[in-house]
Design a protein around this motif. Structure first.
Motif, PDB file in Angstrom:
ATOM      1  N   GLY A  25      26.903  48.384  44.648  1.00  0.00           N
ATOM      2  CA  GLY A  25      26.913  47.636  43.393  1.00  0.00           C
ATOM      3  C   GLY A  25      27.867  48.245  42.385  1.00  0.00           C
ATOM      4  N   ILE A  26      27.870  49.567  42.285  1.00  0.00           N
ATOM      5  CA  ILE A  26      28.769  50.250  41.349  1.00  0.00           C
ATOM      6  C   ILE A  26      30.219  50.026  41.758  1.00  0.00           C
ATOM      7  N   ILE A  27      30.508  50.078  43.058  1.00  0.00           N
ATOM      8  CA  ILE A  27      31.877  49.841  43.536  1.00  0.00           C
ATOM      9  C   ILE A  27      32.319  48.421  43.198  1.00  0.00           C
ATOM     10  N   PHE A  28      31.457  47.429  43.464  1.00  0.00           N
ATOM     11  CA  PHE A  28      31.796  46.040  43.147  1.00  0.00           C
ATOM     12  C   PHE A  28      32.078  45.888  41.652  1.00  0.00           C
ATOM     13  N   MET A  29      31.216  46.477  40.809  1.00  0.00           N
ATOM     14  CA  MET A  29      31.414  46.349  39.364  1.00  0.00           C
ATOM     15  C   MET A  29      32.691  47.058  38.919  1.00  0.00           C
ATOM     16  N   THR A  30      32.971  48.219  39.506  1.00  0.00           N
ATOM     17  CA  THR A  30      34.199  48.947  39.164  1.00  0.00           C
ATOM     18  C   THR A  30      35.431  48.127  39.535  1.00  0.00           C
ATOM     19  N   LEU A  31      35.411  47.530  40.740  1.00  0.00           N
ATOM     20  CA  LEU A  31      36.535  46.683  41.142  1.00  0.00           C
ATOM     21  C   LEU A  31      36.672  45.488  40.202  1.00  0.00           C
ATOM     22  N   GLY A  32      35.561  44.918  39.785  1.00  0.00           N
ATOM     23  CA  GLY A  32      35.600  43.785  38.864  1.00  0.00           C
ATOM     24  C   GLY A  32      36.176  44.155  37.514  1.00  0.00           C
ATOM     25  N   PHE A  33      35.734  45.277  36.938  1.00  0.00           N
ATOM     26  CA  PHE A  33      36.268  45.698  35.647  1.00  0.00           C
ATOM     27  C   PHE A  33      37.738  46.105  35.752  1.00  0.00           C
ATOM     28  N   ALA A  34      38.123  46.707  36.869  1.00  0.00           N
ATOM     29  CA  ALA A  34      39.540  47.035  37.078  1.00  0.00           C
ATOM     30  C   ALA A  34      40.370  45.753  37.103  1.00  0.00           C
ATOM     31  N   GLY A  35      39.841  44.702  37.742  1.00  0.00           N
ATOM     32  CA  GLY A  35      40.525  43.415  37.770  1.00  0.00           C
ATOM     33  C   GLY A  35      40.691  42.827  36.386  1.00  0.00           C
ATOM     34  N   LEU A  36      39.678  42.958  35.528  1.00  0.00           N
ATOM     35  CA  LEU A  36      39.783  42.440  34.163  1.00  0.00           C
ATOM     36  C   LEU A  36      40.912  43.121  33.388  1.00  0.00           C
ATOM     37  N   LEU A  37      41.145  44.399  33.669  1.00  0.00           N
ATOM     38  CA  LEU A  37      42.229  45.122  32.996  1.00  0.00           C
ATOM     39  C   LEU A  37      43.604  44.601  33.399  1.00  0.00           C
ATOM     40  N   LEU A  38      43.686  43.945  34.563  1.00  0.00           N
ATOM     41  CA  LEU A  38      44.967  43.442  35.057  1.00  0.00           C
ATOM     42  C   LEU A  38      45.246  41.994  34.679  1.00  0.00           C
ATOM     43  N   LEU A  39      44.341  41.355  33.933  1.00  0.00           N
ATOM     44  CA  LEU A  39      44.513  39.939  33.616  1.00  0.00           C
ATOM     45  C   LEU A  39      45.855  39.592  32.984  1.00  0.00           C
ATOM     46  N   PRO A  40      46.390  40.404  32.041  1.00  0.00           N
ATOM     47  CA  PRO A  40      47.683  40.029  31.441  1.00  0.00           C
ATOM     48  C   PRO A  40      48.827  40.004  32.460  1.00  0.00           C
ATOM     49  N   LEU A  41      48.627  40.598  33.587  1.00  0.00           N
ATOM     50  CA  LEU A  41      49.686  40.679  34.593  1.00  0.00           C
ATOM     51  C   LEU A  41      49.459  39.716  35.758  1.00  0.00           C
ATOM     52  N   VAL A  42      48.819  38.568  35.457  1.00  0.00           N
ATOM     53  CA  VAL A  42      48.544  37.612  36.529  1.00  0.00           C
ATOM     54  C   VAL A  42      49.890  37.144  37.077  1.00  0.00           C
ATOM     55  N   SER A  43      50.185  37.611  38.242  1.00  0.00           N
ATOM     56  CA  SER A  43      51.462  37.338  38.888  1.00  0.00           C
ATOM     57  C   SER A  43      51.271  37.545  40.382  1.00  0.00           C
ATOM     58  N   ILE A  44      52.365  37.526  41.081  1.00  0.00           N
ATOM     59  CA  ILE A  44      52.295  37.749  42.526  1.00  0.00           C
ATOM     60  C   ILE A  44      51.664  39.102  42.833  1.00  0.00           C
ATOM     61  N   THR A  45      52.013  40.116  42.076  1.00  0.00           N
ATOM     62  CA  THR A  45      51.463  41.448  42.314  1.00  0.00           C
ATOM     63  C   THR A  45      49.963  41.476  42.096  1.00  0.00           C
ATOM     64  N   SER A  46      49.505  40.879  40.987  1.00  0.00           N
ATOM     65  CA  SER A  46      48.072  40.918  40.715  1.00  0.00           C
ATOM     66  C   SER A  46      47.290  40.077  41.720  1.00  0.00           C
ATOM     67  N   VAL A  47      47.890  38.990  42.199  1.00  0.00           N
ATOM     68  CA  VAL A  47      47.228  38.185  43.230  1.00  0.00           C
ATOM     69  C   VAL A  47      47.024  39.032  44.481  1.00  0.00           C
ATOM     70  N   ALA A  48      48.050  39.805  44.859  1.00  0.00           N
ATOM     71  CA  ALA A  48      47.926  40.681  46.027  1.00  0.00           C
ATOM     72  C   ALA A  48      46.868  41.757  45.797  1.00  0.00           C
TER      73      ALA A  48
END
Length: 195
Positions: A25-48
């Protein structure tokens, strides 16, 4: 052992191995919050990157279902959810350019399916105190998937990062809730046995 509707319910191996589920659960939440930090960079890189997150999260969920939840009544549904994440992650990594539009639609439908399965898991586990939180998690996941689908193709500009991250956070919260319930049951059983 808890009683629900006159029926005895046990957490089985999850009761002794709740730490594994809490960690997942902690890993899933950490991955989710890390993804939120990348929102401004929604691009090919962030999709990958999100594809890789889904692949890692799905793999961990399948491993958890196979190795740590052998006698858990919703084991098969958890494995199916992990497989859906793996498929979504592989599809994203395969063609990130096309994924920014087409995969947005696929992810929308995937989130609706995962949310529906999560609701099913919650109803199978109505004996635990957090089943309403698990149900809410599933309902919100269905709604998020629906929003992606009805706003497509414009949703491809923001949805992948936002919705995958939120869903990973919801999954993490779901696992943590189950782990804490199993821990409480384990402590109650241990205290009863010692007393």
């Amino acid at each position: 052992m808890k009683k629900f509707g006159g029926e005895n319910v046990e957490y089985g191996e999850v009761k002794q191995n709740w730490v594994w589920l809490l960690g997942l659960g902690i890993i899933f939440m950490t991955l989710g919050f890390a993804g939120l930090l990348l929102l401004p960079l929604v691009s090919i890189t962030s999709v990958a990157i999100f594809g890789a997150f889904m692949l890692v999260g799905g793999t961990l969920q399948v491993i958890q279902g196979i190795v740590k939840a052998k006698d858990w009544k919703s084991r098969t549904l958890h494995i199916i959810m992990g497989v859906v994440y793996i498929i979504g992650g592989i599809a994203t990594l395969e063609n990130p350019v096309l994924a920014t539009t087409v995969l947005t639609l696929v992810l929308g439908f995937s989130l609706m399916i995962i949310g529906a399965i999560r609701i099913g898991v919650a109803f199978q586990n109505r004996d635990i105190s957090q089943w309403a939180l698990m149900t809410l998690s599933g309902v919100l996941t269905v709604i998020l998937g629906f929003l992606i689908v009805i706003q497509w193709p414009w949703s491809s500009l923001w949805a992948i990062g936002l919705f995958v991250s939120v869903d990973l956070i919801m999954s993490g919260a779901n696992f943590i809730a189950i782990a804490l319930s199993a821990k409480a049951e384990h402590e109650a059983t241990t205290k009863t046995a010692a007393g």
